[in-house]
Design a protein around this motif. Structure first.
Motif, mmCIF file in Angstrom:
data_model
loop_
_atom_site.group_PDB
_atom_site.id
_atom_site.type_symbol
_atom_site.label_atom_id
_atom_site.label_comp_id
_atom_site.label_asym_id
_atom_site.label_seq_id
_atom_site.Cartn_x
_atom_site.Cartn_y
_atom_site.Cartn_z
ATOM 1 N N LEU A 381 0.847 -1.202 0.000
ATOM 2 C CA LEU A 381 0.000 0.000 0.000
ATOM 3 C C LEU A 381 0.875 1.242 0.000
ATOM 4 N N ARG A 382 1.845 1.250 0.907
ATOM 5 C CA ARG A 382 2.708 2.422 1.024
ATOM 6 C C ARG A 382 3.475 2.670 -0.269
ATOM 7 N N LYS A 383 3.816 1.597 -0.940
ATOM 8 C CA LYS A 383 4.615 1.743 -2.154
ATOM 9 C C LYS A 383 3.804 2.383 -3.288
ATOM 10 N N PHE A 384 2.533 2.031 -3.400
ATOM 11 C CA PHE A 384 1.793 2.440 -4.604
ATOM 12 C C PHE A 384 0.642 3.412 -4.369
ATOM 13 N N ASP A 385 0.279 3.609 -3.096
ATOM 14 C CA ASP A 385 -0.897 4.410 -2.772
ATOM 15 C C ASP A 385 -0.876 5.806 -3.394
ATOM 16 N N ALA A 386 0.256 6.440 -3.325
ATOM 17 C CA ALA A 386 0.347 7.832 -3.773
ATOM 18 C C ALA A 386 0.081 7.995 -5.271
ATOM 19 N N ASN A 387 0.232 6.913 -6.014
ATOM 20 C CA ASN A 387 0.092 7.032 -7.475
ATOM 21 C C ASN A 387 -1.316 6.764 -7.997
ATOM 22 N N VAL A 388 -2.209 6.363 -7.085
ATOM 23 C CA VAL A 388 -3.562 6.041 -7.547
ATOM 24 C C VAL A 388 -4.231 7.310 -8.087
ATOM 25 N N GLN A 389 -4.899 7.122 -9.234
ATOM 26 C CA GLN A 389 -5.563 8.266 -9.874
ATOM 27 C C GLN A 389 -6.677 8.834 -8.986
ATOM 28 N N PRO A 390 -6.861 10.135 -8.956
ATOM 29 C CA PRO A 390 -8.000 10.700 -8.225
ATOM 30 C C PRO A 390 -9.295 10.066 -8.737
ATOM 31 N N GLY A 391 -10.158 9.728 -7.792
ATOM 32 C CA GLY A 391 -11.408 9.072 -8.175
ATOM 33 C C GLY A 391 -11.270 7.568 -8.251
ATOM 34 N N GLY A 392 -10.067 7.070 -8.086
ATOM 35 C CA GLY A 392 -9.826 5.634 -8.186
ATOM 36 C C GLY A 392 -10.094 4.919 -6.873
ATOM 37 N N TRP A 393 -9.874 3.626 -6.889
ATOM 38 C CA TRP A 393 -10.141 2.780 -5.730
ATOM 39 C C TRP A 393 -8.870 2.157 -5.190
ATOM 40 N N VAL A 394 -8.843 2.062 -3.843
ATOM 41 C CA VAL A 394 -7.787 1.270 -3.213
ATOM 42 C C VAL A 394 -8.466 0.152 -2.440
ATOM 43 N N ILE A 395 -8.135 -1.070 -2.783
ATOM 44 C CA ILE A 395 -8.681 -2.217 -2.051
ATOM 45 C C ILE A 395 -7.534 -2.752 -1.205
ATOM 46 N N TYR A 396 -7.739 -2.628 0.089
ATOM 47 C CA TYR A 396 -6.618 -2.883 0.998
ATOM 48 C C TYR A 396 -6.920 -4.030 1.940
ATOM 49 N N ASN A 397 -5.958 -4.928 2.041
ATOM 50 C CA ASN A 397 -6.097 -6.089 2.919
ATOM 51 C C ASN A 397 -5.602 -5.717 4.314
ATOM 52 N N GLY A 398 -6.539 -5.228 5.153
ATOM 53 C CA GLY A 398 -6.140 -4.850 6.505
ATOM 54 C C GLY A 398 -7.351 -4.370 7.263
ATOM 55 N N GLU A 399 -7.289 -4.556 8.568
ATOM 56 C CA GLU A 399 -8.395 -4.168 9.436
ATOM 57 C C GLU A 399 -8.679 -2.678 9.303
ATOM 58 N N GLU A 400 -7.593 -1.965 9.295
ATOM 59 C CA GLU A 400 -7.696 -0.516 9.409
ATOM 60 C C GLU A 400 -6.808 0.116 8.363
ATOM 61 N N PHE A 401 -7.297 1.137 7.712
ATOM 62 C CA PHE A 401 -6.480 1.805 6.701
ATOM 63 C C PHE A 401 -5.486 2.734 7.396
ATOM 64 N N PRO A 402 -4.199 2.609 7.164
ATOM 65 C CA PRO A 402 -3.236 3.473 7.864
ATOM 66 C C PRO A 402 -3.587 4.948 7.648
ATOM 67 N N PRO A 403 -3.830 5.669 8.727
ATOM 68 C CA PRO A 403 -4.313 7.055 8.591
ATOM 69 C C PRO A 403 -3.401 7.921 7.729
ATOM 70 N N ASP A 404 -2.085 7.691 7.849
ATOM 71 C CA ASP A 404 -1.186 8.560 7.081
ATOM 72 C C ASP A 404 -1.225 8.267 5.582
ATOM 73 N N CYS A 405 -1.904 7.168 5.191
ATOM 74 C CA CYS A 405 -2.014 6.878 3.758
ATOM 75 C C CYS A 405 -3.321 7.428 3.182
ATOM 76 N N ALA A 406 -4.183 7.845 4.074
ATOM 77 C CA ALA A 406 -5.513 8.246 3.617
ATOM 78 C C ALA A 406 -5.443 9.447 2.679
ATOM 79 N N ARG A 407 -6.249 9.381 1.639
ATOM 80 C CA ARG A 407 -6.331 10.501 0.695
ATOM 81 C C ARG A 407 -7.798 10.850 0.524
ATOM 82 N N GLN A 408 -8.058 12.126 0.352
ATOM 83 C CA GLN A 408 -9.435 12.577 0.182
ATOM 84 C C GLN A 408 -9.999 12.206 -1.195
ATOM 85 N N ASP A 409 -9.111 12.088 -2.168
ATOM 86 C CA ASP A 409 -9.599 11.955 -3.546
ATOM 87 C C ASP A 409 -9.683 10.522 -4.054
ATOM 88 N N VAL A 410 -9.511 9.529 -3.182
ATOM 89 C CA VAL A 410 -9.691 8.146 -3.650
ATOM 90 C C VAL A 410 -10.622 7.391 -2.715
#
Ligand code: TPP
Ligand code: SF4
Lengths: 489, 95
Positions: A381-410
């Motif tokens: 997640l940390r490696k690729f999260d920043a490159n996700v297109q705005p409006g795109g989806w992140v499907i993450y295998n984890g109980e909780e999404f790391p707060p510092d990875c959170a983005r408003q536009d995905v």
């Protein structure tokens, strides 16, 4: 009284049967070869033809000709003929021998062909100990192209590319192929012979026959290097060229046996014959009734432009997830690319793949800005999260999404997919739960295509069943989030 | 009476195929081959058997780069054709 003695004769030496009666290279001159007067290639051809005659193998000999002055072997030898690209004869011979194990395969090559452009091919054919016979005609230059230096050119020898003579500081030293190959474990017989005088010629004839015999007996790799005159390029009379072989070439290239394990060698097991062409679709699992791409009509009208990056640890099924998606796209008649990212990551680390599905032709299989990221663990997640297109989806295998990875536009779907899969029967099905979620979020791929893809890629019926379950579960999870997203809007 | 020693071999040169490189002339141990004076159809002076001395060793055949320019024959029988004398007595072989 008178008496008269009349002799009766039998033919002792005549044109070998392995040669064609006439050579249909051109309209005229069909009675003679294209070789220059005194050319060593002609002499070597004759020795090879004699060996083929004597061993009675004309009907099962395959001669692989090179690029060089001897490019026309197929006009002369009445055997099976192939003419290889420059330097590739021993690789082609490998294929011939392996696909026709009962044949006797000869790779005939010049020194430019074998020791320059084809140095890799001969090295590895010898190292694999291919059961072929290599006839290596060394005349110390590129003759066909007008006399450029070869790796085998002698020090001081003038050629068109070494007009002042070969200088080792600039062009290196003459390559001693027989010595070099004799450092390898596999070859059975390597000898350097010459055409420098009668004794040498008679010996060369025997050596070539032995090298052929070895193959008939199945013993393995044999190579005969023949120091061979080229009067034309050397600018010598044939007899002087012959002397030059003896008096000059031999100093750099000593004659002799560099490897002889024929006595101890046991016949190599024949390689398995290659499957018939018709059997290949079956072996590749793409046989008949499953209609593949060629007549695929696009089964979906939905606008699809998926740029997916799937990332996780090796063993989490990252590549398979991508493959099922791509295969389903293919089945639906879409344009598809699947690019696994191997590399050192294959060994316990993150592994990832790029998948694209679209109606339009795909320009590049690389997905640098995904519209869906499937991250099977936090490092990915940390490696690729920043490159996700705005409006795109992140499907993450984890109980909780790391707060510092959170983005408003995905959009994010974070769930403990591993545990969810475990509850379904096997934690390894997490990849399919995540794929199910992706399919639900980006509708358009027909379920039939997904089923077909799964069946094509997953052979074990137990796993097909589990994976189908997992896909369904993933869809359910996605629907829940989708509703939340819709309510937010 | 013809008691000439019979050669062990005989050489045939195909003049159309010979390119006149001269390797056979050099190779022949008893020096039974020479270059001819005549040019063949293709402009080569061709090798020719001197007519005697061939031992059928075959080395000229082996050095020759052309597949069929040289044929070497080996003597198998030295047969004496006896010419009948008027008395009907056959002559003895002599060689
Ligand atoms: C890929 C490729 N590169 C270069 C050539 C040009 N080329 C033709 S023959 C030859 C060299 C042949 O030399 P050698 O193998 O020594 O044979 P010879 O003519 O001396 O018998 C080269 C470089 C080619 N035909 N193909
Ligand atoms: S150029 Fe040399 S190698 Fe080529 S045919 Fe003539 S003599 Fe033979």
């Amino acid at each position: 009284m008178s008496s008269e003695s009349i002799a009766e004769y039998e033919v002792a030496y005549a044109k070998p049967k392995a040669f064609y009666e006439r050579y249909e290279r051109k309209e005229e001159l069909q009675h003679a070869t294209h070789y220059c007067p005194g050319c060593g290639h002609g002499t070597v051809h004759k020795m090879l033809a004699r060996a083929i005659d004597d061993l009675g193998i004309k009907d099962r000999t395959i001669l692989v000709g090179p690029v060089g002055c001897s490019v026309f072997t197929y006009y002369y030898f009445d055997v099976g003929n192939v003419q290889a690209a420059h330097g590739r004869a021993s690789a082609v011979a490998t294929a011939m021998k392996r696909s026709h194990p009962g044949s006797v395969v000869v790779s005939y090559q010049g020194d430019g062909d074998l020791s320059a452009i084809g140095s890799a091919e001969i090295l590895h054919a010898a190292n694999r100990g291919e059961n072929i016979t290599v006839i290596f005609v060394n005349n110390a230059v590129y003759s066909m192209t007008g006399g450029q230096a070869a790796p085998t050119t002698l020090i001081g020898q003038k050629t068109t590319t070494t007009p002042d003579g070969r200088n080792p500081l600039n062009e290196g030293y003459p390559l001693r192929v027989s010595e070099l190959l004799a450092t390898l474990e596999a070859p059975v017989y390597i000898e350097r012979v010459g055409l420098g005088d009668n004794k040498q010629v008679a010996h060369a004839d025997r050596a070539i026959r032995r090298a052929m015999e070895n193959q008939v007996r199945g013993l393995g790799f044999s190579l005969i290097e023949v120091l061979s005159p080229c009067p034309t390029i050397w600018k010598m009379k044939p007899v002087d060229a012959q002397r030059w072989v003896r008096e000059e070439m031999e100093k750099t290239f000593p004659l002799g046996v560099y490897r002889d394990r024929t006595k101890d060698a046991t016949p190599r097991p024949m390689p398995k014959t290659a499957p018939a062409l018709e059997a290949l679709p079956g072996i590749l699992g793409i046989d008949g009734d499953e209609d593949l791409a060629e007549d695929a009509v696009c089964a979906t009208d939905a606008a699809i432009d998926l740029r997916v990056r799937v990332a996780g640890f090796g063993g989490q099924g990252v590549l398979l997830l991508g493959e099922v998606l791509a295969e389903a796209g293919l089945d639906a008649g879409l344009e598809v690319s699947w690019l696994p990212s191997y590399g050192p990551e294959m060994r316990s680390g993150t592994s990832n793949c790029h998948v694209r599905l679209a109606h339009e032709p795909i320009d590049s299989p690389l997905v640098t800005a995904p519209n869906v990221l499937i991250a099977m663990n936090e490092p990915s997640l940390r490696k690729f999260d920043a490159n996700v297109q705005p409006g795109g989806w992140v499907i993450y295998n984890g109980e909780e999404f790391p707060p510092d990875c959170a983005r408003q536009d995905v959009h994010v779907l974070a769930r403990p997919f591993t545990q969810i899969a475990d509850a379904l029967g096997d934690a390894r099905a997490a990849n399919m739960v995540m794929l199910g979620a992706l399919l639900e979020m980006t509708p358009g791929l027909p379920q039939a295509s997904i089923d077909a893809a799964l069946r094509r890629l997953v052979k074990n019926p137990k796993w097909v069943e589990l994976d189908e379950c997992a896909l369904t579960r993933g869809r359910e999870l996605a629907r829940e989030v989708l509703q939340e997203v819709l309510q937010e809007v | 009476m013809n008691a000439e020693r019979q050669d062990r071999g005989l050489l045939r040169v195909n003049e159309e195929e010979c390119k006149g490189c001269g390797l056979c002339v050099e190779a022949c141990p008893p020096k039974a081959i020479a270059m001819g004076e005549r040019m063949n159809h293709y402009g080569y002076r061709t090798a020719m058997y001197k007519g005697s001395g061939c031992t059928a060793c075959g080395i000229c055949f082996l050095v020759c780069p052309e597949p069929g320019a040289i044929t070497v024959l080996r003597t198998v029988k030295r047969m004496v054709a006896a010419l009948q004398t008027e008395t009907g007595v056959a002559a003895c072989a002599s060689n």
